[in-house]
Design a protein around this motif. Structure first.
Motif, mmCIF file in Angstrom:
data_model
loop_
_atom_site.group_PDB
_atom_site.id
_atom_site.type_symbol
_atom_site.label_atom_id
_atom_site.label_comp_id
_atom_site.label_asym_id
_atom_site.label_seq_id
_atom_site.Cartn_x
_atom_site.Cartn_y
_atom_site.Cartn_z
ATOM 1 N N ASP A 1 0.857 -1.178 0.000
ATOM 2 C CA ASP A 1 0.000 0.000 0.000
ATOM 3 C C ASP A 1 0.896 1.233 0.000
ATOM 4 O O ASP A 1 1.910 1.277 0.695
ATOM 5 C CB ASP A 1 -0.896 -0.002 1.238
ATOM 6 C CG ASP A 1 -2.067 0.952 1.119
ATOM 7 O OD1 ASP A 1 -1.907 2.038 0.526
ATOM 8 O OD2 ASP A 1 -3.145 0.622 1.620
ATOM 9 N N PHE B 1 -0.495 -0.333 -4.460
ATOM 10 C CA PHE B 1 -1.874 0.071 -4.639
ATOM 11 C C PHE B 1 -2.197 1.222 -3.699
ATOM 12 O O PHE B 1 -1.500 1.435 -2.709
ATOM 13 C CB PHE B 1 -2.843 -1.101 -4.436
ATOM 14 C CG PHE B 1 -2.620 -1.875 -3.177
ATOM 15 C CD1 PHE B 1 -3.241 -1.499 -2.006
ATOM 16 C CD2 PHE B 1 -1.796 -2.979 -3.165
ATOM 17 C CE1 PHE B 1 -3.035 -2.212 -0.836
ATOM 18 C CE2 PHE B 1 -1.589 -3.712 -2.012
ATOM 19 C CZ PHE B 1 -2.207 -3.322 -0.831
ATOM 20 N N SER B 2 -3.238 1.966 -4.054
ATOM 21 C CA SER B 2 -3.651 3.097 -3.230
ATOM 22 C C SER B 2 -5.055 3.523 -3.609
ATOM 23 O O SER B 2 -5.499 3.303 -4.732
ATOM 24 C CB SER B 2 -2.692 4.280 -3.418
ATOM 25 O OG SER B 2 -3.116 5.381 -2.626
ATOM 26 N N ALA B 3 -5.722 4.168 -2.672
ATOM 27 C CA ALA B 3 -7.020 4.765 -2.954
ATOM 28 C C ALA B 3 -6.853 6.071 -3.715
ATOM 29 O O ALA B 3 -7.785 6.531 -4.367
ATOM 30 C CB ALA B 3 -7.780 5.011 -1.650
ATOM 31 N N ARG B 4 -5.660 6.652 -3.642
ATOM 32 C CA ARG B 4 -5.391 7.874 -4.405
ATOM 33 C C ARG B 4 -5.109 7.494 -5.846
ATOM 34 O O ARG B 4 -4.220 6.701 -6.115
ATOM 35 C CB ARG B 4 -4.178 8.608 -3.851
ATOM 36 C CG ARG B 4 -4.516 9.532 -2.732
ATOM 37 C CD ARG B 4 -3.387 10.452 -2.387
ATOM 38 N NE ARG B 4 -3.069 11.390 -3.463
ATOM 39 C CZ ARG B 4 -2.050 12.231 -3.403
ATOM 40 N NH1 ARG B 4 -1.263 12.250 -2.362
ATOM 41 N NH2 ARG B 4 -1.816 13.057 -4.411
ATOM 42 N N GLY B 5 -5.851 8.075 -6.758
ATOM 43 C CA GLY B 5 -5.669 7.711 -8.153
ATOM 44 C C GLY B 5 -5.415 8.892 -9.063
ATOM 45 O O GLY B 5 -5.465 8.754 -10.279
ATOM 46 N N ASP B 6 -5.111 10.065 -8.472
ATOM 47 C CA ASP B 6 -4.859 11.226 -9.317
ATOM 48 C C ASP B 6 -3.569 11.011 -10.108
ATOM 49 O O ASP B 6 -2.684 10.267 -9.712
ATOM 50 C CB ASP B 6 -4.791 12.504 -8.483
ATOM 51 C CG ASP B 6 -3.743 12.454 -7.394
ATOM 52 O OD1 ASP B 6 -2.619 12.929 -7.624
ATOM 53 O OD2 ASP B 6 -4.047 11.900 -6.305
ATOM 54 N N ASP B 7 -3.498 11.664 -11.253
ATOM 55 C CA ASP B 7 -2.386 11.447 -12.187
ATOM 56 C C ASP B 7 -1.016 11.650 -11.552
ATOM 57 O O ASP B 7 -0.100 10.863 -11.782
ATOM 58 C CB ASP B 7 -2.510 12.366 -13.407
ATOM 59 C CG ASP B 7 -3.666 11.984 -14.315
ATOM 60 O OD1 ASP B 7 -4.185 10.851 -14.182
ATOM 61 O OD2 ASP B 7 -4.046 12.812 -15.157
ATOM 62 N N VAL C 1 -0.157 8.667 -9.215
ATOM 63 C CA VAL C 1 0.115 7.450 -9.984
ATOM 64 C C VAL C 1 1.465 7.563 -10.688
ATOM 65 O O VAL C 1 2.261 6.620 -10.687
ATOM 66 C CB VAL C 1 -1.022 7.160 -10.991
ATOM 67 C CG1 VAL C 1 -0.663 6.011 -11.903
ATOM 68 C CG2 VAL C 1 -2.320 6.877 -10.248
ATOM 69 N N ASN D 1 -5.313 0.953 -8.550
ATOM 70 C CA ASN D 1 -6.161 1.837 -7.761
ATOM 71 C C ASN D 1 -7.146 1.009 -6.954
ATOM 72 O O ASN D 1 -7.702 0.034 -7.463
ATOM 73 C CB ASN D 1 -6.944 2.795 -8.667
ATOM 74 C CG ASN D 1 -6.084 3.890 -9.224
ATOM 75 O OD1 ASN D 1 -5.266 4.471 -8.527
ATOM 76 N ND2 ASN D 1 -6.252 4.177 -10.496
ATOM 77 N N LYS D 2 -7.367 1.415 -5.713
ATOM 78 C CA LYS D 2 -8.407 0.804 -4.890
ATOM 79 C C LYS D 2 -9.733 1.440 -5.263
ATOM 80 O O LYS D 2 -9.766 2.626 -5.577
ATOM 81 C CB LYS D 2 -8.148 1.058 -3.413
ATOM 82 C CG LYS D 2 -6.982 0.344 -2.818
ATOM 83 C CD LYS D 2 -6.945 0.693 -1.343
ATOM 84 C CE LYS D 2 -5.704 0.272 -0.643
ATOM 85 N NZ LYS D 2 -5.701 0.702 0.755
#
Length: 119
Positions: free
Chosen positions: A28, A57-63, A66, A79-80
């Motif tokens: 994570d 993996f992470s709940a944050r998915g902003d460009d 990533v 992405n979570k």
């Protein structure tokens, strides 16, 4: 079908990995004490752990986030939430790729050994 171990934070993961390097790390990005990015940098800077495949993996998915994950030299970023089937598919592919690389390394070592012996 996999044996798994867990760690509560990046520091615990690094200690466990030093004792017994795993075949793959699921990590994570957002962990206490030592985050995923610092953990990956530590793993990649150690010759004993630098080649272990890492799926972050992470709940944050902003460009930007990533991109930062990819810049850490992870093998995969998810992405979570992600599905169990998706994760298992990626795990299978990463481990198969690792197994193929190990096989090629053994074949190369064997070829080098044969050529140095003059066979």
């Amino acid at each position: 079908g996999y044996d798994a171990a867990s760690a509560c934070d990046g520091e615990q993961l690094l200690r466990a990995t030093a004792e017994s390097p795993p075949d793959l790390i699921l990590l994570d990005a957002m962990m206490p004490r030592l985050d995923g990015f610092a953990t990956v940098r530590a793993l990649r800077s150690n010759p004993a752990t630098c080649r272990i495949p890492i799926i972050m993996f992470s709940a944050r998915g902003d460009d930007e986030f990533v991109r930062a994950a990819w810049e850490q030299d992870v093998n995969l970023f998810l992405n979570k939430p992600f599905s169990r089937a998706e994760l298992l598919s990626f795990v299978g592919r990463v481990l198969a790729s690792r197994d193929e690389a190990r096989c090629m390394e053994r074949a190369q070592a064997c070829t080098e050994a044969v050529s140095t012996r003059g066979f």
